[in-house]
Design a protein around this motif. Structure first.
Motif, PDB file in Angstrom:
ATOM      1  N   THR A 152       0.859  -1.175   0.000  1.00  0.00           N
ATOM      2  CA  THR A 152       0.000   0.000   0.000  1.00  0.00           C
ATOM      3  C   THR A 152       0.895   1.225   0.000  1.00  0.00           C
ATOM      4  OG1 THR A 152      -1.661  -1.195   1.291  1.00  0.00           O
ATOM      5  CG2 THR A 152      -1.858   1.208   1.209  1.00  0.00           C
ATOM      6  N   THR A 153       0.711   2.092  -0.985  1.00  0.00           N
ATOM      7  CA  THR A 153       1.447   3.354  -1.036  1.00  0.00           C
ATOM      8  C   THR A 153       0.475   4.464  -1.426  1.00  0.00           C
ATOM      9  OG1 THR A 153       2.053   3.215  -3.389  1.00  0.00           O
ATOM     10  CG2 THR A 153       3.575   2.195  -1.788  1.00  0.00           C
ATOM     11  N   LEU A 154       0.870   5.697  -1.204  1.00  0.00           N
ATOM     12  CA  LEU A 154       0.023   6.818  -1.585  1.00  0.00           C
ATOM     13  C   LEU A 154      -0.087   6.943  -3.100  1.00  0.00           C
ATOM     14  CD1 LEU A 154       1.167   9.478   1.025  1.00  0.00           C
ATOM     15  CD2 LEU A 154      -0.809   7.947   1.120  1.00  0.00           C
ATOM     16  N   TYR A 155       0.953   6.550  -3.826  1.00  0.00           N
ATOM     17  CA  TYR A 155       0.957   6.662  -5.281  1.00  0.00           C
ATOM     18  C   TYR A 155       0.058   5.619  -5.942  1.00  0.00           C
ATOM     19  CZ  TYR A 155       2.697   6.926 -10.082  1.00  0.00           C
ATOM     20  OH  TYR A 155       2.790   7.047 -11.450  1.00  0.00           O
ATOM     21  N   TYR A 156       0.221   4.356  -5.587  1.00  0.00           N
ATOM     22  CA  TYR A 156      -0.529   3.268  -6.217  1.00  0.00           C
ATOM     23  C   TYR A 156      -1.764   2.837  -5.429  1.00  0.00           C
ATOM     24  CZ  TYR A 156       3.344   2.227  -9.465  1.00  0.00           C
ATOM     25  OH  TYR A 156       4.298   2.283 -10.445  1.00  0.00           O
ATOM     26  N   GLY A 157      -1.857   3.209  -4.158  1.00  0.00           N
ATOM     27  CA  GLY A 157      -2.922   2.682  -3.316  1.00  0.00           C
ATOM     28  C   GLY A 157      -2.605   1.248  -2.931  1.00  0.00           C
ATOM     29  N   ARG A 158      -3.628   0.386  -2.935  1.00  0.00           N
ATOM     30  CA  ARG A 158      -3.433  -1.040  -2.626  1.00  0.00           C
ATOM     31  C   ARG A 158      -3.089  -1.762  -3.927  1.00  0.00           C
ATOM     32  NH1 ARG A 158      -5.286  -3.982   1.297  1.00  0.00           N
ATOM     33  NH2 ARG A 158      -6.375  -5.400  -0.102  1.00  0.00           N
ATOM     34  N   PHE A 159      -1.894  -2.317  -3.994  1.00  0.00           N
ATOM     35  CA  PHE A 159      -1.440  -2.973  -5.218  1.00  0.00           C
ATOM     36  C   PHE A 159      -0.534  -4.145  -4.882  1.00  0.00           C
ATOM     37  CE2 PHE A 159       2.011  -0.237  -4.173  1.00  0.00           C
ATOM     38  CZ  PHE A 159       3.147  -0.758  -4.754  1.00  0.00           C
TER      39      PHE A 159
ATOM     40  N   TYR B  83       0.703  -3.885 -19.909  1.00  0.00           N
ATOM     41  CA  TYR B  83       1.208  -3.001 -18.855  1.00  0.00           C
ATOM     42  C   TYR B  83       1.660  -1.681 -19.459  1.00  0.00           C
ATOM     43  CZ  TYR B  83       1.039  -6.546 -15.219  1.00  0.00           C
ATOM     44  OH  TYR B  83       0.604  -7.458 -14.293  1.00  0.00           O
ATOM     45  N   ASP B  84       1.510  -0.592 -18.695  1.00  0.00           N
ATOM     46  CA  ASP B  84       1.961   0.733 -19.119  1.00  0.00           C
ATOM     47  C   ASP B  84       3.294   1.050 -18.453  1.00  0.00           C
ATOM     48  OD1 ASP B  84      -0.392   1.323 -20.612  1.00  0.00           O
ATOM     49  OD2 ASP B  84      -1.431   1.772 -18.723  1.00  0.00           O
ATOM     50  N   ARG B  85       4.141   1.737 -19.177  1.00  0.00           N
ATOM     51  CA  ARG B  85       5.413   2.224 -18.625  1.00  0.00           C
ATOM     52  C   ARG B  85       5.104   3.541 -17.926  1.00  0.00           C
ATOM     53  NH1 ARG B  85      10.887   1.717 -22.017  1.00  0.00           N
ATOM     54  NH2 ARG B  85       9.589   0.056 -22.869  1.00  0.00           N
ATOM     55  N   VAL B  86       5.181   3.554 -16.584  1.00  0.00           N
ATOM     56  CA  VAL B  86       4.704   4.720 -15.838  1.00  0.00           C
ATOM     57  C   VAL B  86       5.797   5.482 -15.082  1.00  0.00           C
ATOM     58  CG1 VAL B  86       2.361   3.824 -15.594  1.00  0.00           C
ATOM     59  CG2 VAL B  86       4.058   3.309 -13.840  1.00  0.00           C
ATOM     60  N   SER B  87       6.979   4.907 -14.934  1.00  0.00           N
ATOM     61  CA  SER B  87       8.001   5.617 -14.167  1.00  0.00           C
ATOM     62  C   SER B  87       9.372   4.997 -14.401  1.00  0.00           C
ATOM     63  CB  SER B  87       7.686   5.585 -12.672  1.00  0.00           C
ATOM     64  OG  SER B  87       7.800   4.280 -12.154  1.00  0.00           O
ATOM     65  N   TYR B  88      10.368   5.661 -13.866  1.00  0.00           N
ATOM     66  CA  TYR B  88      11.706   5.105 -13.775  1.00  0.00           C
ATOM     67  C   TYR B  88      11.940   4.745 -12.314  1.00  0.00           C
ATOM     68  CZ  TYR B  88      12.797   6.927 -18.400  1.00  0.00           C
ATOM     69  OH  TYR B  88      12.801   7.174 -19.744  1.00  0.00           O
ATOM     70  N   VAL B  89      12.779   3.755 -12.063  1.00  0.00           N
ATOM     71  CA  VAL B  89      13.162   3.404 -10.710  1.00  0.00           C
ATOM     72  C   VAL B  89      14.602   3.850 -10.523  1.00  0.00           C
ATOM     73  CG1 VAL B  89      13.573   1.495  -9.107  1.00  0.00           C
ATOM     74  CG2 VAL B  89      11.610   1.412 -10.661  1.00  0.00           C
ATOM     75  N   PHE B  90      14.870   4.539  -9.424  1.00  0.00           N
ATOM     76  CA  PHE B  90      16.219   5.006  -9.122  1.00  0.00           C
ATOM     77  C   PHE B  90      16.723   4.280  -7.889  1.00  0.00           C
ATOM     78  CE2 PHE B  90      14.160   8.354 -11.478  1.00  0.00           C
ATOM     79  CZ  PHE B  90      15.123   8.713 -12.395  1.00  0.00           C
TER      80      PHE B  90
END
Length: 141
Positions: free
Chosen positions: A64-71, A129-136
């Motif tokens: 659970t995160t603020l960005y994705y919610g429950r995922f 699936y959609d490409r939604v971000s980069y991971v750092f």
């Protein structure tokens, strides 16, 4: 056949396949990390077997995160190199999606290494699936 791996011997039986993705992990470190992830992060390790031998593995955990919610976050997904392009990754990723829906999670997310173009095509073109971000990442020495 799809089955959850819980006991140490089951976890270790998936190591030869997982090692094809996580080449930096030795067997004992792998087992210890899986155990800790199961106990601390609700990590699930699921295998697909053919003729009694594991040929594909997925590791995932509910979050659970603020960005994705429950995922559900897919931490690891690998098919034995001798069995790739036979739909096994799709079977396991679809299993994770079904698990997520059954447990009231709203989405599934994952990251994939920059150089893994074939995997990116699989996630985007075959699985939708959609490409939604980069991971750092920053490593501390």
């Amino acid at each position: 056949m799809i089955h959850h791996l819980h006991r140490d011997e089951e976890i270790l039986s998936a190591y030869p396949i997982m090692r094809q993705l996580r080449t930096h992990l030795e067997e004992e470190e792998y087992k210890a990390l899986v155990r800790e992830a199961m106990e601390v992060d609700r990590y699930h390790l699921v295998a697909y077997s053919m003729n009694g031998a594991i040929v594909s593995v997925v590791g995932f955990k509910p979050m659970t995160t603020l960005y994705y919610g429950r995922f559900v976050w897919v931490c690891d997904l690998v098919t034995d190199e001798m069995h790739r392009s036979k739909g096994l990754g799709e079977i396991l990723l679809s299993y994770v999606e079904d698990w997520a829906r059954q447990h009231a999670f709203t989405s599934v997310a994952l990251s994939s290494g920059l150089s893994r173009h074939g995997a990116h095509d699989f996630y985007e073109e075959q699985m939708g699936y959609d490409r939604v971000s980069y991971v750092f990442k920053r490593v501390f020495n």
